[in-house]
Each structure stands twice: as C-alpha cells, then as structure tokens.
Design a protein around this motif. Structure first.
Motif, PDB file in Angstrom:
ATOM      1  N   LEU A  88      42.043  34.030  36.738  1.00  0.00           N
ATOM      2  CA  LEU A  88      40.772  33.674  37.376  1.00  0.00           C
ATOM      3  C   LEU A  88      39.593  33.947  36.443  1.00  0.00           C
ATOM      4  N   HIS A  89      39.708  35.008  35.661  1.00  0.00           N
ATOM      5  CA  HIS A  89      38.630  35.336  34.723  1.00  0.00           C
ATOM      6  C   HIS A  89      38.582  34.358  33.564  1.00  0.00           C
ATOM      7  N   ASN A  90      39.752  34.103  32.969  1.00  0.00           N
ATOM      8  CA  ASN A  90      39.831  33.201  31.817  1.00  0.00           C
ATOM      9  C   ASN A  90      41.279  32.739  31.664  1.00  0.00           C
ATOM     10  N   PRO A  91      41.576  31.494  32.022  1.00  0.00           N
ATOM     11  CA  PRO A  91      42.961  31.000  31.952  1.00  0.00           C
ATOM     12  C   PRO A  91      43.599  31.130  30.574  1.00  0.00           C
ATOM     13  N   GLU A  92      42.790  31.175  29.523  1.00  0.00           N
ATOM     14  CA  GLU A  92      43.338  31.288  28.170  1.00  0.00           C
ATOM     15  C   GLU A  92      44.025  32.630  27.935  1.00  0.00           C
ATOM     16  N   LEU A  93      43.721  33.622  28.783  1.00  0.00           N
ATOM     17  CA  LEU A  93      44.364  34.922  28.628  1.00  0.00           C
ATOM     18  C   LEU A  93      45.871  34.840  28.864  1.00  0.00           C
ATOM     19  N   LEU A  94      46.302  33.840  29.618  1.00  0.00           N
ATOM     20  CA  LEU A  94      47.726  33.694  29.897  1.00  0.00           C
ATOM     21  C   LEU A  94      48.506  33.234  28.668  1.00  0.00           C
ATOM     22  N   HIS A 114      36.796  42.448  27.741  1.00  0.00           N
ATOM     23  CA  HIS A 114      37.344  43.162  26.587  1.00  0.00           C
ATOM     24  C   HIS A 114      38.776  42.729  26.287  1.00  0.00           C
ATOM     25  N   ILE A 115      39.485  42.277  27.325  1.00  0.00           N
ATOM     26  CA  ILE A 115      40.868  41.859  27.130  1.00  0.00           C
ATOM     27  C   ILE A 115      40.940  40.584  26.292  1.00  0.00           C
ATOM     28  N   GLU A 116      39.855  39.809  26.279  1.00  0.00           N
ATOM     29  CA  GLU A 116      39.854  38.542  25.546  1.00  0.00           C
ATOM     30  C   GLU A 116      40.067  38.751  24.053  1.00  0.00           C
ATOM     31  N   ARG A 117      39.763  39.940  23.548  1.00  0.00           N
ATOM     32  CA  ARG A 117      39.873  40.211  22.107  1.00  0.00           C
ATOM     33  C   ARG A 117      41.249  40.739  21.709  1.00  0.00           C
ATOM     34  N   ASN A 118      42.106  41.038  22.676  1.00  0.00           N
ATOM     35  CA  ASN A 118      43.397  41.645  22.356  1.00  0.00           C
ATOM     36  C   ASN A 118      44.431  40.588  21.998  1.00  0.00           C
ATOM     37  N   SER A 119      45.262  40.898  21.015  1.00  0.00           N
ATOM     38  CA  SER A 119      46.325  39.976  20.616  1.00  0.00           C
ATOM     39  C   SER A 119      47.487  40.003  21.601  1.00  0.00           C
ATOM     40  N   THR A 120      47.814  41.194  22.077  1.00  0.00           N
ATOM     41  CA  THR A 120      48.947  41.392  22.981  1.00  0.00           C
ATOM     42  C   THR A 120      48.492  42.196  24.188  1.00  0.00           C
ATOM     43  N   LEU A 121      48.996  41.834  25.359  1.00  0.00           N
ATOM     44  CA  LEU A 121      48.655  42.547  26.584  1.00  0.00           C
ATOM     45  C   LEU A 121      49.867  43.349  27.056  1.00  0.00           C
ATOM     46  N   LEU A 122      49.663  44.650  27.221  1.00  0.00           N
ATOM     47  CA  LEU A 122      50.712  45.537  27.715  1.00  0.00           C
ATOM     48  C   LEU A 122      50.409  45.881  29.172  1.00  0.00           C
ATOM     49  N   PHE A 123      51.181  45.302  30.081  1.00  0.00           N
ATOM     50  CA  PHE A 123      51.014  45.574  31.503  1.00  0.00           C
ATOM     51  C   PHE A 123      51.742  46.880  31.831  1.00  0.00           C
ATOM     52  N   LEU A 124      51.048  47.767  32.501  1.00  0.00           N
ATOM     53  CA  LEU A 124      51.620  49.067  32.838  1.00  0.00           C
ATOM     54  C   LEU A 124      51.626  49.222  34.356  1.00  0.00           C
ATOM     55  N   LYS A 152      56.738  43.672  41.150  1.00  0.00           N
ATOM     56  CA  LYS A 152      56.486  42.252  40.892  1.00  0.00           C
ATOM     57  C   LYS A 152      55.159  41.811  41.499  1.00  0.00           C
ATOM     58  N   LYS A 153      54.861  42.274  42.705  1.00  0.00           N
ATOM     59  CA  LYS A 153      53.617  41.897  43.362  1.00  0.00           C
ATOM     60  C   LYS A 153      52.410  42.400  42.570  1.00  0.00           C
ATOM     61  N   GLU A 154      52.489  43.652  42.102  1.00  0.00           N
ATOM     62  CA  GLU A 154      51.386  44.202  41.312  1.00  0.00           C
ATOM     63  C   GLU A 154      51.186  43.396  40.026  1.00  0.00           C
ATOM     64  N   TYR A 155      52.306  43.046  39.383  1.00  0.00           N
ATOM     65  CA  TYR A 155      52.218  42.257  38.154  1.00  0.00           C
ATOM     66  C   TYR A 155      51.575  40.901  38.426  1.00  0.00           C
ATOM     67  N   ASP A 156      51.986  40.245  39.516  1.00  0.00           N
ATOM     68  CA  ASP A 156      51.429  38.931  39.864  1.00  0.00           C
ATOM     69  C   ASP A 156      49.937  39.020  40.160  1.00  0.00           C
ATOM     70  N   ILE A 157      49.507  40.105  40.819  1.00  0.00           N
ATOM     71  CA  ILE A 157      48.081  40.285  41.112  1.00  0.00           C
ATOM     72  C   ILE A 157      47.289  40.440  39.821  1.00  0.00           C
ATOM     73  N   LEU A 158      47.791  41.280  38.907  1.00  0.00           N
ATOM     74  CA  LEU A 158      47.109  41.486  37.625  1.00  0.00           C
ATOM     75  C   LEU A 158      47.021  40.184  36.841  1.00  0.00           C
ATOM     76  N   LEU A 159      48.137  39.457  36.812  1.00  0.00           N
ATOM     77  CA  LEU A 159      48.173  38.198  36.070  1.00  0.00           C
ATOM     78  C   LEU A 159      47.197  37.189  36.671  1.00  0.00           C
ATOM     79  N   ASN A 160      47.106  37.167  37.973  1.00  0.00           N
ATOM     80  CA  ASN A 160      46.208  36.227  38.645  1.00  0.00           C
ATOM     81  C   ASN A 160      44.744  36.557  38.363  1.00  0.00           C
ATOM     82  N   GLU A 161      44.405  37.847  38.308  1.00  0.00           N
ATOM     83  CA  GLU A 161      43.024  38.236  38.007  1.00  0.00           C
ATOM     84  C   GLU A 161      42.636  37.802  36.589  1.00  0.00           C
ATOM     85  N   LEU A 162      43.568  37.917  35.654  1.00  0.00           N
ATOM     86  CA  LEU A 162      43.294  37.461  34.289  1.00  0.00           C
ATOM     87  C   LEU A 162      43.088  35.956  34.275  1.00  0.00           C
TER      88      LEU A 162
END
Length: 330
Positions: free
Chosen positions: A268-274, A237-247, A256-266
């Motif tokens: 791994l799922h789809n590098p284009e999300l970055l 579902h995140i693939e359709r969003n224009s902007t990602l708001l990390f909370l 920072k560690k939590e942010y890095d984990i979330l970013l890494n999961e995105l």
C-alpha cells in the motif's frame, strides 16, 4: 544519539547571493587623455550547495539552523577589475537525503554518495562593466549591466536511511534485540510496544572482515500505510534497503497472517517494495522444540525462505548472516 535527536524531515529557507553590478568608469591617468571605458564586471553571487556527508545520519544539525543566505557578489571596479565572487554556502546532509521544492513537492535531487554536491540555488551572475560595450561607434559607453538578483525559497529535506538490510516486523517482534546481538548497536529494548521510536543502524561483521549494514525500522502495524501507528513515518526508510528481513516471533497466534499484513502495508505504501529480496525469520525460537517447529513449518507462507532463530540463545544467527550475505551479493 537519543531518540529525540533523530530528525528525518525538515524544511529550510535558502537564498543565494545577488550578482555584483558592472562598473561605469572612464580611464583617467596623467598624460593619457580620453583613456576610454575601463569598468570591470561584477562578481557572481554565492550559490547554495547541498553536500553529502557520510558522518551524518540525521538531519538534526539543521533543526535549529533553517535559514541559509549566500554572500552577494562584489561590484566591478576601475581598470577592468572584476568584483569578488560571493562566498558559496554549503548545507551538509546525510547520505540518502531527498530534496524537494517546498511549495510544489517536486523532487529536485537526491544525495546518495559522499561529497556529492548539488546546487540548490544558483547565485546571480555579475553584470558586465562598460568596458564590454565599447565599439567603433560607441567609444565611451556610460552604462553597465546590473547584477542578476538572487533566488530564494523554502525547501523540504527528507532522509531515507541507507542500509543493506531492513528489519520489518510488528512491535515487540525482537528486531532491536536481534540488532543488538548481530552488531554493536545499543538500541533501547523493553517489553512494551513501540519501544523503538527511530530507525537504528548497525554494522554486521561477516567473514574475511567484510560487513553489511542492517537497519531496525520502528514497528509497523496494520493500517500503517493509512497513518496508523509509527509505520507511516518510517515506511519510507525501507525503500532504501536492498533486502527485507521479516521478523515474526514464534509465539505469534498466526505467523502467516502477520506476514501477509506486513507485506500488504508495504504494498500500500509503495508497490515497488515487493520487488525486493525477502527473508522470513521466526524469532524467539528457543521456545520451540522440534515437534512444534515441524507444526509451524506447515503453516508458514509459501514462496519465501524461512529460518528459525533466537537472539537470546544465539541460535541460527550464523545461518542468518550467511543467507543475508548471499542474498546481498547474488
């Protein structure tokens, strides 16, 4: 709508209509001898058509109706009468639906706009009547074409929620609370992990009667891209969003560690999300004084704008909306 009614994946069986057969008929009328061939053409079989419907936001209506069959075309008649075309069958789906071949998993098309129509299966063409086969050397053809047979198969429908902003965070990061404060959405809120079991959408009212859509994506955990937790099911579902708001909550052990984990999961799922615009919001900031905020700022991840907010205390929400609006309209 209850959580059990949110359906974002379903398989359907579809069958188009057979084409009607052409007619073999020789004209017979008083005072007219040897009137010749006048058999009409068969009608086209009905199509199976997928249509976008903005009033739907889940595939739930298709949960108990998985078989779709179009009407067969009518046979041709005398006096060059064409058969009736089979009635088309429409399958309404929410915007953001991807249709795949059920066997090969090939993506056939996507529905992203209201009233967009895509033919899933074409109905068979009607056969030509014997009127079409007359010639100087074959003046009384006694044959006609049969209609072309229908097509059928299994198809997979996947929904990817359409929203301008996607909320990304671990369970209990405060995503549902933020959504309930920014919009009129009423997500389930509780103090245990995985309270949210389905994406929730809300419309944020901005200045001058302008709006944007925000989606609360169920909590992602480390290993979500490998199938752990609920993240794998909802990452798409995140693939359709224009902007990602990390909370990330202010009482986190390591922001920072939590942010890095979330970013890494995105990733791994789809590098284009970055490649999407990203914003980091530190929730529950009403727990912090100025000194603690200064200390936290030193440990924040680099290269991403960060805001301190509190949904409960209504702190920093105007700045958050201003920032999101600017990111969406740059």
């Amino acid at each position: 709508m209850t959580e059990g009614n949110f359906v974002d994946y379903i398989k359907i069986f579809a069958s188009s209509g057979n084409g009607g057969g052409g007619s073999v008929h020789l004209h017979r009328e008083k005072y007219i001898t040897k009137g010749g061939p006048d058999g009409g053409d068969g009608g086209r079989g009905g199509h199976i058509i997928v249509r976008g419907n903005k009033n739907m936001w889940t595939l739930y209506p298709l949960k108990y109706k998985k078989h779709f069959r179009a009407e067969h075309g009518g046979h041709g008649g005398k006096q060059r009468s064409s058969g009736k075309d089979g009635k088309d069958v429409y399958v309404d789906v929410p915007l953001g639906t991807i249709v795949r071949n059920g066997e090969t998993q090939e993506i056939l098309f996507e529905i992203t706009a209201e009233n967009t129509e895509q033919i899933l299966l074409e109905g068979g063409m009607g056969g030509l009547g014997n009127w079409n086969f007359r010639s100087a050397t074959n003046q009384t053809p006694r044959y006609a074409q049969p209609g072309i047979e229908s097509k059928e198969g299994w198809f997979q429908l996947e929904l990817k929620v359409l929203a301008d902003v996607g909320l990304v965070g671990f369970p209990n990061a405060g995503k549902s609370t933020l959504l309930s404060v920014l919009t009129s959405a009423k997500p389930k809120i509780a103090d245990y992990a995985f309270t949210t079991l389905k994406p929730n959408l809300g419309i944020v009212e901005y200045r001058d009667f302008q709006t944007f859509v925000i989606a609360d994506i169920p909590g992602i955990i480390e290993g979500a891209a490998d199938g752990k937790g609920l993240g794998l099911r909802f990452l798409r579902h995140i693939e359709r969003n224009s902007t990602l708001l990390f909370l990330i909550p202010a009482d986190s052990d390591d922001i920072k560690k939590e942010y890095d984990i979330l970013l890494n999961e995105l990733k791994l799922h789809n590098p284009e999300l970055l490649d999407k615009e990203r914003l980091l919001a530190i929730s529950k900031s009403d727990l912090l004084d100025d000194e603690l905020k200064t200390e936290i700022k030193k440990e924040l991840p680099k290269g991403i704008k960060t805001l301190f907010i509190s949904s409960v205390a209504q702190q920093g929400l105007t700045e958050l909306k201003d920032t999101l609006w600017k990111m969406l309209n740059e």
